[in-house]
Design a protein around this motif. Structure first.
Motif, mmCIF file in Angstrom:
data_model
loop_
_atom_site.group_PDB
_atom_site.id
_atom_site.type_symbol
_atom_site.label_atom_id
_atom_site.label_comp_id
_atom_site.label_asym_id
_atom_site.label_seq_id
_atom_site.Cartn_x
_atom_site.Cartn_y
_atom_site.Cartn_z
ATOM 1 N N ILE A 22 0.839 -1.202 0.000
ATOM 2 C CA ILE A 22 0.000 0.000 0.000
ATOM 3 C C ILE A 22 0.874 1.251 0.000
ATOM 4 O O ILE A 22 0.615 2.207 -0.740
ATOM 5 C CB ILE A 22 -0.958 -0.014 1.216
ATOM 6 N N GLY A 23 1.929 1.247 0.819
ATOM 7 C CA GLY A 23 2.832 2.392 0.849
ATOM 8 C C GLY A 23 3.496 2.623 -0.492
ATOM 9 O O GLY A 23 3.654 3.763 -0.946
ATOM 10 N N LEU A 24 3.931 1.539 -1.147
ATOM 11 C CA LEU A 24 4.576 1.639 -2.451
ATOM 12 C C LEU A 24 3.613 2.235 -3.487
ATOM 13 O O LEU A 24 4.001 3.086 -4.296
ATOM 14 C CB LEU A 24 5.073 0.259 -2.906
ATOM 15 N N LEU A 25 2.338 1.794 -3.471
ATOM 16 C CA LEU A 25 1.342 2.332 -4.408
ATOM 17 C C LEU A 25 1.088 3.825 -4.164
ATOM 18 O O LEU A 25 0.933 4.600 -5.106
ATOM 19 C CB LEU A 25 0.032 1.554 -4.299
ATOM 20 N N ILE A 26 1.098 4.232 -2.897
ATOM 21 C CA ILE A 26 0.899 5.642 -2.589
ATOM 22 C C ILE A 26 2.071 6.479 -3.095
ATOM 23 O O ILE A 26 1.888 7.549 -3.679
ATOM 24 C CB ILE A 26 0.689 5.837 -1.063
ATOM 25 N N VAL A 27 3.279 5.974 -2.922
ATOM 26 C CA VAL A 27 4.460 6.697 -3.391
ATOM 27 C C VAL A 27 4.433 6.817 -4.912
ATOM 28 O O VAL A 27 4.703 7.891 -5.471
ATOM 29 C CB VAL A 27 5.753 6.006 -2.896
ATOM 30 N N ILE A 28 4.083 5.738 -5.607
ATOM 31 C CA ILE A 28 4.024 5.776 -7.077
ATOM 32 C C ILE A 28 2.956 6.774 -7.534
ATOM 33 O O ILE A 28 3.168 7.555 -8.463
ATOM 34 C CB ILE A 28 3.756 4.370 -7.644
ATOM 35 N N GLY A 29 1.803 6.767 -6.876
ATOM 36 C CA GLY A 29 0.744 7.719 -7.227
ATOM 37 C C GLY A 29 1.165 9.151 -7.029
ATOM 38 O O GLY A 29 0.882 10.022 -7.870
ATOM 39 N N LEU A 30 1.861 9.429 -5.924
ATOM 40 C CA LEU A 30 2.334 10.793 -5.686
ATOM 41 C C LEU A 30 3.353 11.230 -6.730
ATOM 42 O O LEU A 30 3.345 12.379 -7.178
ATOM 43 C CB LEU A 30 2.933 10.906 -4.283
ATOM 44 N N VAL A 31 4.223 10.317 -7.125
ATOM 45 C CA VAL A 31 5.228 10.644 -8.152
ATOM 46 C C VAL A 31 4.535 11.019 -9.459
ATOM 47 O O VAL A 31 4.886 12.006 -10.112
ATOM 48 C CB VAL A 31 6.217 9.477 -8.348
ATOM 49 N N PHE A 32 3.529 10.242 -9.862
ATOM 50 C CA PHE A 32 2.814 10.551 -11.108
ATOM 51 C C PHE A 32 2.059 11.873 -11.000
ATOM 52 O O PHE A 32 2.056 12.662 -11.944
ATOM 53 C CB PHE A 32 1.839 9.430 -11.481
ATOM 54 N N LEU A 33 1.418 12.113 -9.877
ATOM 55 C CA LEU A 33 0.692 13.374 -9.715
ATOM 56 C C LEU A 33 1.626 14.577 -9.764
ATOM 57 O O LEU A 33 1.333 15.583 -10.416
ATOM 58 C CB LEU A 33 -0.086 13.376 -8.399
ATOM 59 N N LEU A 34 2.740 14.473 -9.068
ATOM 60 C CA LEU A 34 3.669 15.602 -9.044
ATOM 61 C C LEU A 34 4.358 15.798 -10.389
ATOM 62 O O LEU A 34 4.594 16.926 -10.799
ATOM 63 C CB LEU A 34 4.699 15.412 -7.931
#
Length: 185
Positions: A14-26
């Motif tokens: 879950i943490g890894l998915l959140i980090v990947i999502g934040l990278v794409f958003l930013l």
């Protein structure tokens, strides 16, 4: 190590998915900011400049000099008849297009038998003076154009639904021929 992944594997995923999502958003936000910086900004109150330049205007033809145009006398009374000869507006025929539209001596037909004619269109046709299949069967192209112009939302239906052909079958009493071509009445 294996126990660590068993105990905390779901949380790590879950943490890894959140980090990947934040990278794409930013990264998407950064690209939008860069695109805004590259785009020229028009001053406030002015429309943005077009991306494609408009085609040059066509050359204008010079108007003919007034002396070259012949003056023709016009008889105004021939164009506009005197008011005494005008017919009163209260006496108006439903549709004076041609003799094919005038009411026949026999009673009205059930125009709902025509495919494409529903209750509203039936009422409108009766209002326009169309009450029999013989009238519709005798329509010319000018009659169709005159009626079609007064049909409002139903414009185009006489041609599209082939009312004249349908009316020829029904006016002749050829119900079998009508049903063979257009289906059950």
């Amino acid at each position: 190590m294996q126990e660590f992944f068993i105990d905390y594997g779901l949380w790590l995923l879950i943490g890894l998915l959140i980090v990947i999502g934040l990278v794409f958003l930013l990264s998407g936000r950064r690209k939008a900011d860069q695109a805004d910086e590259r785009a020229p900004v028009a001053p406030a109150g002015q429309p943005p400049a077009p991306l494609v330049s408009p085609p040059p205007p066509p050359p204008e033809a010079a108007p003919a000099p007034a002396a070259a145009m012949p003056m023709v006398p016009v008889d105004v009374e021939a164009i506009v008849p005197p008011a005494a000869e005008e017919k009163p507006a209260a006496v108006a025929a439903p549709v004076p297009a041609s003799p094919a539209v005038s009411s026949p001596p026999q009673g009205p037909d059930d125009l709902l038998k025509l495919k494409g004619v529903g209750p509203k269109l039936n009422a409108l046709l009766i209002e326009l003076g169309v009450t029999s299949f013989a009238q519709i069967a005798a329509w010319t192209d000018a009659d169709v154009a005159a009626i079609d112009a007064r049909l409002g939302n139903f414009r185009g239906r006489p041609v599209r639904d082939q009312w004249i052909d349908q009316a020829k079958y029904l006016a002749a009493g050829d119900v079998a021929g009508f049903e063979a071509k257009y289906g059950k009445i």
